[in-house]
Design a protein around this motif. Sequence first.
Motif, PDB file in Angstrom:
ATOM      1  N   LEU A 475     -24.647 146.718  51.252  1.00 38.44           N
ATOM      2  CA  LEU A 475     -25.729 145.744  51.563  1.00 38.44           C
ATOM      3  C   LEU A 475     -25.927 144.709  50.340  1.00 38.44           C
ATOM      4  N   LYS A 476     -25.661 145.308  49.177  1.00 35.52           N
ATOM      5  CA  LYS A 476     -25.967 144.300  48.044  1.00 35.52           C
ATOM      6  C   LYS A 476     -24.761 143.279  47.890  1.00 35.52           C
ATOM      7  N   LYS A 477     -23.711 143.529  48.472  1.00 36.91           N
ATOM      8  CA  LYS A 477     -22.363 142.849  48.349  1.00 36.91           C
ATOM      9  C   LYS A 477     -22.593 141.650  49.572  1.00 36.91           C
ATOM     10  N   ALA A 478     -23.198 142.124  50.557  1.00 38.32           N
ATOM     11  CA  ALA A 478     -23.703 140.995  51.677  1.00 38.32           C
ATOM     12  C   ALA A 478     -24.851 140.347  51.379  1.00 38.32           C
ATOM     13  N   HIS A 479     -25.441 140.632  50.044  1.00 35.25           N
ATOM     14  CA  HIS A 479     -26.860 139.879  49.763  1.00 35.25           C
ATOM     15  C   HIS A 479     -27.822 140.311  50.877  1.00 35.25           C
ATOM     16  N   ALA A 516     -24.126 142.600  59.419  1.00 32.75           N
ATOM     17  CA  ALA A 516     -22.831 142.739  60.205  1.00 32.75           C
ATOM     18  C   ALA A 516     -21.802 142.559  59.125  1.00 32.75           C
ATOM     19  N   ILE A 517     -21.873 141.834  58.123  1.00 35.61           N
ATOM     20  CA  ILE A 517     -21.100 141.619  57.067  1.00 35.61           C
ATOM     21  C   ILE A 517     -21.059 142.882  56.057  1.00 35.61           C
ATOM     22  N   ALA A 518     -22.030 143.221  55.799  1.00 34.08           N
ATOM     23  CA  ALA A 518     -22.171 144.558  55.055  1.00 34.08           C
ATOM     24  C   ALA A 518     -21.491 145.735  55.595  1.00 34.08           C
ATOM     25  N   ARG A 519     -21.625 145.772  57.173  1.00 34.99           N
ATOM     26  CA  ARG A 519     -20.909 146.578  57.779  1.00 34.99           C
ATOM     27  C   ARG A 519     -19.228 146.686  57.780  1.00 34.99           C
ATOM     28  N   VAL A 520     -18.987 145.244  57.647  1.00 38.75           N
ATOM     29  CA  VAL A 520     -17.291 145.312  57.375  1.00 38.75           C
ATOM     30  C   VAL A 520     -17.002 145.466  55.961  1.00 38.75           C
ATOM     31  N   PHE A 521     -17.810 145.138  55.045  1.00 35.86           N
ATOM     32  CA  PHE A 521     -17.644 145.454  53.883  1.00 35.86           C
ATOM     33  C   PHE A 521     -17.321 146.893  53.692  1.00 35.86           C
ATOM     34  N   LEU A 522     -18.099 147.690  54.549  1.00 38.73           N
ATOM     35  CA  LEU A 522     -18.011 149.213  54.186  1.00 38.73           C
ATOM     36  C   LEU A 522     -16.458 149.655  54.907  1.00 38.73           C
ATOM     37  N   LYS A 523     -16.275 149.141  56.164  1.00 40.19           N
ATOM     38  CA  LYS A 523     -15.359 149.170  56.898  1.00 40.19           C
ATOM     39  C   LYS A 523     -13.888 149.192  56.060  1.00 40.19           C
ATOM     40  N   ASP A 524     -13.814 148.062  55.503  1.00 40.44           N
ATOM     41  CA  ASP A 524     -12.870 147.876  54.440  1.00 40.44           C
ATOM     42  C   ASP A 524     -11.288 147.894  55.107  1.00 40.44           C
ATOM     43  N   ALA A 525     -11.162 147.209  56.161  1.00 41.42           N
ATOM     44  CA  ALA A 525      -9.971 147.416  56.777  1.00 41.42           C
ATOM     45  C   ALA A 525      -8.988 146.256  56.215  1.00 41.42           C
ATOM     46  N   PRO A 526      -7.784 146.606  56.443  1.00 38.19           N
ATOM     47  CA  PRO A 526      -6.653 145.796  55.775  1.00 38.19           C
ATOM     48  C   PRO A 526      -6.494 144.336  56.440  1.00 38.19           C
ATOM     49  N   ILE A 527      -6.947 144.283  57.453  1.00 34.74           N
ATOM     50  CA  ILE A 527      -7.016 142.857  58.398  1.00 34.74           C
ATOM     51  C   ILE A 527      -8.386 142.430  58.597  1.00 34.74           C
ATOM     52  N   LEU A 528      -8.811 141.307  58.316  1.00 37.08           N
ATOM     53  CA  LEU A 528     -10.100 140.725  58.213  1.00 37.08           C
ATOM     54  C   LEU A 528     -10.056 139.493  59.103  1.00 37.08           C
ATOM     55  N   VAL A 529     -11.115 139.610  60.459  1.00 35.90           N
ATOM     56  CA  VAL A 529     -11.236 138.207  61.110  1.00 35.90           C
ATOM     57  C   VAL A 529     -12.608 137.956  61.056  1.00 35.90           C
ATOM     58  N   LEU A 530     -12.775 136.510  60.749  1.00 39.67           N
ATOM     59  CA  LEU A 530     -14.190 136.052  60.634  1.00 39.67           C
ATOM     60  C   LEU A 530     -14.167 134.811  61.423  1.00 39.67           C
ATOM     61  N   ASP A 531     -15.148 135.343  62.538  1.00 43.03           N
ATOM     62  CA  ASP A 531     -15.122 134.434  63.656  1.00 43.03           C
ATOM     63  C   ASP A 531     -16.469 133.833  63.823  1.00 43.03           C
ATOM     64  N   GLU A 532     -16.471 132.666  63.118  1.00 39.61           N
ATOM     65  CA  GLU A 532     -17.969 131.995  62.779  1.00 39.61           C
ATOM     66  C   GLU A 532     -18.915 132.784  62.185  1.00 39.61           C
ATOM     67  N   ALA A 533     -18.449 133.272  60.862  1.00 38.12           N
ATOM     68  CA  ALA A 533     -19.082 134.513  60.236  1.00 38.12           C
ATOM     69  C   ALA A 533     -20.257 133.937  59.692  1.00 38.12           C
ATOM     70  N   GLN A 546     -20.737 133.133  49.865  1.00 38.10           N
ATOM     71  CA  GLN A 546     -19.446 132.862  49.961  1.00 38.10           C
ATOM     72  C   GLN A 546     -18.611 133.722  48.936  1.00 38.10           C
ATOM     73  N   GLU A 547     -19.196 133.825  47.932  1.00 39.45           N
ATOM     74  CA  GLU A 547     -18.472 134.349  46.716  1.00 39.45           C
ATOM     75  C   GLU A 547     -18.071 136.161  47.155  1.00 39.45           C
ATOM     76  N   SER A 548     -19.265 136.890  47.955  1.00 38.39           N
ATOM     77  CA  SER A 548     -19.044 138.006  48.320  1.00 38.39           C
ATOM     78  C   SER A 548     -18.068 138.048  49.402  1.00 38.39           C
ATOM     79  N   LEU A 549     -17.739 136.961  50.276  1.00 38.70           N
ATOM     80  CA  LEU A 549     -16.654 136.904  51.402  1.00 38.70           C
ATOM     81  C   LEU A 549     -15.532 136.789  50.544  1.00 38.70           C
TER      82      LEU A 549
END
Length: 621
Positions: A475-479, A516-533, A546-549
């Motif tokens: 959550l902190k990484k996702a601000h 939602a971004i925090a959720r993906v931070f935690l998932k830490d998958a090797p492939i990342l899709v940002l669809d209008e993130a 942006q820096e966190s992304l």
Amino acid sequence: MFEPLFRRFERLVDPFAETPLEAPPSGFMAFCWYYTRPVWPILAGVACLGAMIAVLEVYIFTYIGDLVTWLEGADRASFLSENWPRLALMAAVLLLARPAVEVVWQLLFHQGLMGTFPMSIRFRAHRYLLRQSVSFYQNDFAGRIANKLMQTALSVREVVSKFADILVYVSVYFTASVVVVSGADPWFGALFMGWLGAYLVTLRHFIPKLRDVSKDQADARALMTGHVVDAYTNITTVKLFAHTAREETYARGSMQAFLDTVFGQMRLVTKLNVVLVLINMALLFGTGALAIALWQVSAVTTGQIAIAIALVLRLQGMSHWILWELAGLFENVGTVQDGIGTLAREREVQDVPNATALAVPNGEVTFEGIRFHYGKTSSVIENLSLTIRPGEKIGLIGRSGAGKSTLVNLLLRFYDLEGGRILIDGQDIALTRQDLIRQNVGVVTQDTSLLHRSIFENVAYGKPEASEADVIDALKKAHAWDFVATLTDQAGRVGLAAHVGERGVKLSGGQRQRIAIARVFLKDAPILVLDEATSALDSEVEAAIQESLFDLMKGKTVIAIAHRLSTISAMDRLIVLDKGRIIEEGDHQTLQAAGGLYAHLWAHQSGGFLDSAAEASRETA
């Protein structure tokens, strides 16, 4: 005192037992048997006990008739001494045998069957529906699907239990009654059989009509529920456009359609009840008249007359009960048939037999000559080939409908290709398990929806075994931690425990996106899709995140889609799509200098967004 006994029977069936995740059969009987198999021993026990109860009840009526005969010619002084064995036998039947059979039947039926049977159906069907293809849910109301799940589970139980218990009970009861009255005089048996013939003809005429209208009613009920739930789910949109009156009209149409099926059903029920009263009165009249005629020639005793009249009156009461049970049976048959169309639908996207595991050590993604068209006549994507190197960050650019989101959906295997292959680290995703593909791809979409659960559960959805510290760090990484720490819901839960409402309606669009971004931070998958993130974020929050992304993208293969070209212009490579084909690719400077579609789109940016009006004027020029 009785709690341990109740619990023992309640545990006869495990409604949450693991079963194969296969599509149920589409045939009615096969569908019912598919879900009945785990409880068939209990149903068999219920049917046998029901048959025993029917025989005992007819025996009791027979005994009452015999008692009348005994009393008619007995000496009061010697009656008990002469008849005590028979009286003792009947006392044992009334006080021991009949209650004992009833107790076991009640325990099997109500504790062993009524609760666990439909729950077993719901759980098995829900497990299958959760694995349905995305298109399955796109083509129906969520409320309608849920309604069919709940209705069908109860209806299968009712259909099966009525066949196994009620029809067995009635068949045995009527057969025993005919045997008893025929023993007094065959003409009594003939009257009973005549009544049965008329009764069956009546049911044969009316029940199919009730079945058909009940099927229509079940579908109309599900549609009505879907319309109502659709309005509730999108209540904010309804309010924003001030369309409550319009939604009333929309729901009223489906409610009226449902009411029309109820009126048709009730008309049939009225006609059926009238006919039933007529044939019942005819049986009572015929039995009474025959009894008098036979008594006058001393062919029957008063006790036998008492048995015949008592059984006629009992059958009259049962006939109405049977009517409603059969009407209910066929109503439930209609509901099951309606539900089969939803619950037994084959999955459009299925794992191949012996699907392989998926290892993603590098994260290379390759599209080889893929073709897909959503069932349309013209393809959305046609013969597209693209290789994304391990750790490469690419941006997908193009007008609406160019195929950007479709490309991502195909990578996630929400749909099957019509041609070509998609490879992850050289492995064809069509040959591997779908869940493993999605476990290795993290996605942040434009339309972010959250589960109506706590903040913790929503973020930890990306990694169920995550600790509270892991969630807070994400959550902190996702601000997002600053606003999460101050959240309070209606139940007084705060911070990570606060619930977000259905689809996350209690949060703003930007807050939902950061969760939602925090959720993906935690998932830490090797492939990342940002669809209008970052589409739901204001400029200040977007700049902060942006820096966190970029931190999130480190070491990952990234596919980013954005109409705001400034957010993806720094990607390693930009892929420009048009009508499902790649027409340009390169970095920002190269494409801008080329003067093609990308340069045009960049030139028509307004505050970082595509100028839709300018684009539209260009296309119509």
